[in-house]
Scaffold this motif. Structure first.
Motif, PDB file in Angstrom:
ATOM      1  N   PRO A  82     -10.252  20.794 -10.426  1.00 12.29           N
ATOM      2  CA  PRO A  82     -10.415  19.669  -9.407  1.00 12.29           C
ATOM      3  C   PRO A  82     -11.576  18.740  -9.486  1.00 12.29           C
ATOM      4  CG  PRO A  82     -11.199  21.833  -8.180  1.00 12.29           C
ATOM      5  CD  PRO A  82     -10.679  22.154  -9.459  1.00 12.29           C
ATOM      6  N   GLU A  83     -11.466  17.539  -9.548  1.00 11.88           N
ATOM      7  CA  GLU A  83     -11.976  16.439  -9.844  1.00 11.88           C
ATOM      8  C   GLU A  83     -13.408  16.108  -8.854  1.00 11.88           C
ATOM      9  OE1 GLU A  83     -10.499  13.061 -12.279  1.00 11.88           O
ATOM     10  OE2 GLU A  83      -9.704  14.826 -13.637  1.00 11.88           O
ATOM     11  N   ASP A  84     -13.157  16.485  -7.753  1.00  8.36           N
ATOM     12  CA  ASP A  84     -14.062  16.486  -6.575  1.00  8.36           C
ATOM     13  C   ASP A  84     -15.081  17.469  -6.491  1.00  8.36           C
ATOM     14  OD1 ASP A  84     -12.340  18.606  -5.911  1.00  8.36           O
ATOM     15  OD2 ASP A  84     -12.261  17.727  -3.822  1.00  8.36           O
ATOM     16  N   GLU A  85     -15.262  18.365  -7.630  1.00  9.06           N
ATOM     17  CA  GLU A  85     -16.134  19.272  -7.795  1.00  9.06           C
ATOM     18  C   GLU A  85     -16.994  19.100  -9.182  1.00  9.06           C
ATOM     19  OE1 GLU A  85     -14.853  23.325  -8.271  1.00  9.06           O
ATOM     20  OE2 GLU A  85     -13.644  23.196  -6.303  1.00  9.06           O
ATOM     21  N   ILE A  86     -18.299  18.429  -8.813  1.00  7.77           N
ATOM     22  CA  ILE A  86     -19.101  17.982  -9.875  1.00  7.77           C
ATOM     23  C   ILE A  86     -20.039  18.831 -10.199  1.00  7.77           C
ATOM     24  CG2 ILE A  86     -20.531  15.798 -10.500  1.00  7.77           C
ATOM     25  CD1 ILE A  86     -17.672  14.929  -9.953  1.00  7.77           C
ATOM     26  N   TYR A  87     -20.499  18.865 -11.633  1.00 11.93           N
ATOM     27  CA  TYR A  87     -21.564  19.748 -12.161  1.00 11.93           C
ATOM     28  C   TYR A  87     -22.535  19.085 -12.671  1.00 11.93           C
ATOM     29  CZ  TYR A  87     -17.253  22.769 -11.668  1.00 11.93           C
ATOM     30  OH  TYR A  87     -16.296  23.413 -11.508  1.00 11.93           O
ATOM     31  N   ASP A  88     -23.831  19.775 -12.695  1.00  8.73           N
ATOM     32  CA  ASP A  88     -24.929  19.441 -13.575  1.00  8.73           C
ATOM     33  C   ASP A  88     -25.073  19.558 -15.153  1.00  8.73           C
ATOM     34  OD1 ASP A  88     -27.034  18.918 -11.219  1.00  8.73           O
ATOM     35  OD2 ASP A  88     -26.136  20.646 -10.653  1.00  8.73           O
ATOM     36  N   ALA A  89     -24.074  20.540 -15.405  1.00  7.42           N
ATOM     37  CA  ALA A  89     -24.057  20.880 -16.785  1.00  7.42           C
ATOM     38  C   ALA A  89     -22.620  21.585 -17.153  1.00  7.42           C
ATOM     39  CB  ALA A  89     -25.020  21.860 -17.463  1.00  7.42           C
ATOM     40  N   ILE A  90     -22.263  21.312 -18.351  1.00  5.62           N
ATOM     41  CA  ILE A  90     -20.899  22.057 -18.776  1.00  5.62           C
ATOM     42  C   ILE A  90     -21.151  22.597 -20.338  1.00  5.62           C
ATOM     43  CG2 ILE A  90     -18.299  21.713 -19.453  1.00  5.62           C
ATOM     44  CD1 ILE A  90     -18.398  19.717 -17.420  1.00  5.62           C
ATOM     45  N   TYR A  91     -20.952  23.744 -20.375  1.00  3.82           N
ATOM     46  CA  TYR A  91     -21.037  24.191 -21.668  1.00  3.82           C
ATOM     47  C   TYR A  91     -19.702  25.064 -22.367  1.00  3.82           C
ATOM     48  CZ  TYR A  91     -22.052  29.010 -19.830  1.00  3.82           C
ATOM     49  OH  TYR A  91     -22.039  30.208 -18.930  1.00  3.82           O
ATOM     50  N   ALA A  92     -19.759  24.865 -23.620  1.00  7.88           N
ATOM     51  CA  ALA A  92     -18.415  25.618 -24.179  1.00  7.88           C
ATOM     52  C   ALA A  92     -19.169  26.282 -25.463  1.00  7.88           C
ATOM     53  CB  ALA A  92     -17.459  24.765 -24.335  1.00  7.88           C
ATOM     54  N   ASP A  93     -19.253  27.425 -25.766  1.00 10.56           N
ATOM     55  CA  ASP A  93     -19.583  28.354 -27.032  1.00 10.56           C
ATOM     56  C   ASP A  93     -18.400  28.560 -27.927  1.00 10.56           C
ATOM     57  OD1 ASP A  93     -21.250  29.680 -28.684  1.00 10.56           O
ATOM     58  OD2 ASP A  93     -21.755  31.152 -27.324  1.00 10.56           O
ATOM     59  N   GLU A  94     -18.144  27.722 -28.678  1.00 17.74           N
ATOM     60  CA  GLU A  94     -17.067  27.945 -29.655  1.00 17.74           C
ATOM     61  C   GLU A  94     -15.608  28.278 -28.940  1.00 17.74           C
ATOM     62  OE1 GLU A  94     -18.152  30.473 -33.061  1.00 17.74           O
ATOM     63  OE2 GLU A  94     -20.159  30.392 -32.504  1.00 17.74           O
ATOM     64  N   ALA A  95     -15.513  27.093 -28.106  1.00 18.12           N
ATOM     65  CA  ALA A  95     -14.357  27.185 -27.257  1.00 18.12           C
ATOM     66  C   ALA A  95     -13.411  26.025 -27.640  1.00 18.12           C
ATOM     67  CB  ALA A  95     -14.536  27.484 -25.818  1.00 18.12           C
ATOM     68  N   VAL A  96     -14.067  24.852 -27.938  1.00 16.26           N
ATOM     69  CA  VAL A  96     -13.335  23.689 -28.011  1.00 16.26           C
ATOM     70  C   VAL A  96     -12.292  23.948 -29.218  1.00 16.26           C
ATOM     71  CG1 VAL A  96     -13.505  21.126 -28.607  1.00 16.26           C
ATOM     72  CG2 VAL A  96     -15.233  22.417 -27.140  1.00 16.26           C
ATOM     73  N   VAL A  97     -12.606  24.577 -30.219  1.00 17.57           N
ATOM     74  CA  VAL A  97     -11.743  24.805 -31.349  1.00 17.57           C
ATOM     75  C   VAL A  97     -10.297  25.508 -30.957  1.00 17.57           C
ATOM     76  CG1 VAL A  97     -12.819  27.002 -31.943  1.00 17.57           C
ATOM     77  CG2 VAL A  97     -11.697  25.789 -33.774  1.00 17.57           C
ATOM     78  N   ASN A  98     -10.564  26.141 -29.841  1.00 14.78           N
ATOM     79  CA  ASN A  98      -9.146  26.757 -29.260  1.00 14.78           C
ATOM     80  C   ASN A  98      -8.233  25.724 -28.252  1.00 14.78           C
ATOM     81  OD1 ASN A  98      -9.590  29.171 -30.855  1.00 14.78           O
ATOM     82  ND2 ASN A  98     -11.159  29.828 -29.352  1.00 14.78           N
ATOM     83  N   LEU A  99      -8.812  24.599 -27.827  1.00 13.71           N
ATOM     84  CA  LEU A  99      -8.103  23.793 -26.961  1.00 13.71           C
ATOM     85  C   LEU A  99      -7.018  22.903 -27.782  1.00 13.71           C
ATOM     86  CD1 LEU A  99     -11.029  22.848 -24.757  1.00 13.71           C
ATOM     87  CD2 LEU A  99      -9.925  24.639 -24.565  1.00 13.71           C
ATOM     88  N   ALA A 100      -5.902  22.824 -27.240  1.00 11.13           N
ATOM     89  CA  ALA A 100      -4.968  22.196 -27.684  1.00 11.13           C
ATOM     90  C   ALA A 100      -5.125  20.609 -27.622  1.00 11.13           C
ATOM     91  CB  ALA A 100      -3.622  22.590 -27.146  1.00 11.13           C
ATOM     92  N   ASP A 101      -5.853  20.306 -26.611  1.00 11.64           N
ATOM     93  CA  ASP A 101      -5.966  18.965 -26.420  1.00 11.64           C
ATOM     94  C   ASP A 101      -7.636  18.508 -26.368  1.00 11.64           C
ATOM     95  OD1 ASP A 101      -6.025  16.017 -25.517  1.00 11.64           O
ATOM     96  OD2 ASP A 101      -5.114  16.503 -23.748  1.00 11.64           O
ATOM     97  N   ALA A 102      -8.316  18.557 -27.261  1.00 12.76           N
ATOM     98  CA  ALA A 102      -9.708  18.380 -26.991  1.00 12.76           C
ATOM     99  C   ALA A 102     -10.101  16.973 -26.617  1.00 12.76           C
ATOM    100  CB  ALA A 102     -10.416  18.637 -28.582  1.00 12.76           C
ATOM    101  N   GLN A 103      -9.333  15.919 -27.112  1.00 16.52           N
ATOM    102  CA  GLN A 103      -9.841  14.694 -26.538  1.00 16.52           C
ATOM    103  C   GLN A 103      -9.705  14.597 -24.786  1.00 16.52           C
ATOM    104  OE1 GLN A 103     -10.491  11.524 -28.353  1.00 16.52           O
ATOM    105  NE2 GLN A 103     -11.389  11.770 -26.453  1.00 16.52           N
ATOM    106  N   PHE A 155      -2.947  31.728 -32.934  1.00 19.65           N
ATOM    107  CA  PHE A 155      -2.636  30.443 -33.645  1.00 19.65           C
ATOM    108  C   PHE A 155      -3.601  29.381 -32.751  1.00 19.65           C
ATOM    109  CE2 PHE A 155       0.884  32.082 -35.935  1.00 19.65           C
ATOM    110  CZ  PHE A 155       1.188  33.029 -35.284  1.00 19.65           C
ATOM    111  N   THR A 156      -4.734  29.707 -32.300  1.00 18.96           N
ATOM    112  CA  THR A 156      -5.437  28.906 -31.513  1.00 18.96           C
ATOM    113  C   THR A 156      -6.513  27.993 -32.366  1.00 18.96           C
ATOM    114  OG1 THR A 156      -6.985  30.492 -30.922  1.00 18.96           O
ATOM    115  CG2 THR A 156      -5.037  30.258 -29.490  1.00 18.96           C
ATOM    116  N   GLY A 157      -7.093  28.416 -33.352  1.00 15.38           N
ATOM    117  CA  GLY A 157      -7.997  27.758 -33.955  1.00 15.38           C
ATOM    118  C   GLY A 157      -7.905  26.289 -34.544  1.00 15.38           C
ATOM    119  N   LYS A 158      -8.550  25.119 -33.994  1.00 12.36           N
ATOM    120  CA  LYS A 158      -8.233  23.842 -34.955  1.00 12.36           C
ATOM    121  C   LYS A 158      -9.464  23.596 -35.386  1.00 12.36           C
ATOM    122  CE  LYS A 158      -6.340  19.380 -35.053  1.00 12.36           C
ATOM    123  NZ  LYS A 158      -5.308  18.373 -34.560  1.00 12.36           N
TER     124      LYS A 158
END
Length: 303
Positions: free
Chosen positions: A144-165, A210-213
């Protein structure tokens, strides 16, 4: 007779088919036991107190727990964590990192995963650590975009996302104006290392669903820039850290606990997993990857 390790390490590198072959609509395939065995399979192999299933940082460390904490402390420094901050862990794994940050820095955490086994394990873990962390069985697109964060992190996770953009664009909307996005990823040293789509799939495909891009650093930075995020810093982590993590920790733990791991899964899975790790060592040895930590923020960017 040449052993498996010697054969793999001396075979010239060829690009492998590591691109995603699924969409979010069919993600249930990659959540099947074929790709996600018993949680104790992974916690046994990665070891340490925090069970980070990614490269640790070994400078000054003599144990896997110390190496994991070195890495997590670098993340904390880049996120500029302070007591009371609200942070988001994308692909929270087995709940170790979010527990560490909440416990050590007094922050409140949200961890998301689409893997049922990880959700159950991580939820229990944060309860045992008595930290303020909410583990959710949720895709990043559903945040939900009404929940705001001070920080977001991803540890070698973006490579597994189908829509990185789309992910980076989502992060911009979820961060406070002075918030931080910190990601750690492997990047190809040159675009020629990227696989051709008609190449045979490698063992990693069968194990990781088949998740690594993988992409080059400049491709990752272009996606971040396209999302309207401002680049703050790029740190290169010596790839030797990954070699030590995989060779000295994961493969050794696999050999030492082979009987137990075969009982949790099966002998073929354990063998393939081992060969997959040796394959990554070969890529590290052949200068295919660099390891970077990237810090960005929405600060100064137009909506």
């Amino acid at each position: 007779m040449q052993g498996v390790f010697e054969r793999i390490m001396t075979t010239p590198h060829k690009p492998q088919h590591l691109y995603p072959r699924y969409s979010q609509r069919d993600k249930s395939e990659t959540n099947s036991p074929r790709f996600v065995p018993n949680p104790h399979f992974f916690t046994t192999i990665v070891g340490g107190q925090w069970h980070t299933y990614s490269c640790s940082v070994w400078h000054g460390a003599s144990t896997i727990t110390q190496a994991q904490e070195n890495k997590l402390n670098i993340f904390a420094k880049k996120m500029q964590l302070k007591k009371g901050d609200r942070i988001l862990d994308v692909s929270c794994g087995w709940g170790g990192p979010i527990s560490y940050f909440c416990k050590q820095f007094g922050v409140e955490g949200v961890g998301i995963t689409t893997v049922p086994e990880q959700y159950i394990y991580a939820e229990q873990r944060v309860k045992e650590n008595r930290v303020q962390a909410d583990i959710r069985f949720q895709h990043w697109q559903e945040l939900p975009e009404d929940e705001i964060y001070d920080a977001i992190y991803a540890d070698e996770a973006v490579v597994n996302l189908a829509d990185a953009q789309g992910f980076f664009e989502k992060c911009k909307r979820l961060l406070k104006p002075d918030g931080k996005l910190v990601i750690k990823e492997l990047h190809f040293t040159h675009s020629t290392h990227a696989p051709k789509k008609n190449k045979p799939r490698c063992l990693a495909n069968a194990i990781y669903g088949f998740t690594g891009k993988y992409r080059t650093l400049h491709e990752e930075l272009q996606l971040i820039d396209n999302a309207g995020l401002q680049l703050e810093n790029i740190d290169q982590i010596p790839i030797q850290n990954y070699w030590i993590t995989v060779h000295d920790q994961w493969l050794r733990a696999l050999e030492d606990n082979k009987g137990f791991l075969c009982h949790l899964t099966n002998a073929k899975y354990v063998k393939n997993f081992s060969l997959c790790l040796y394959g990554y060592l070969r890529r590290f040895n052949n200068d295919v990857f660099r390891l970077h930590m990237i810090t960005a923020s929405p600060k100064g960017q137009a909506n």
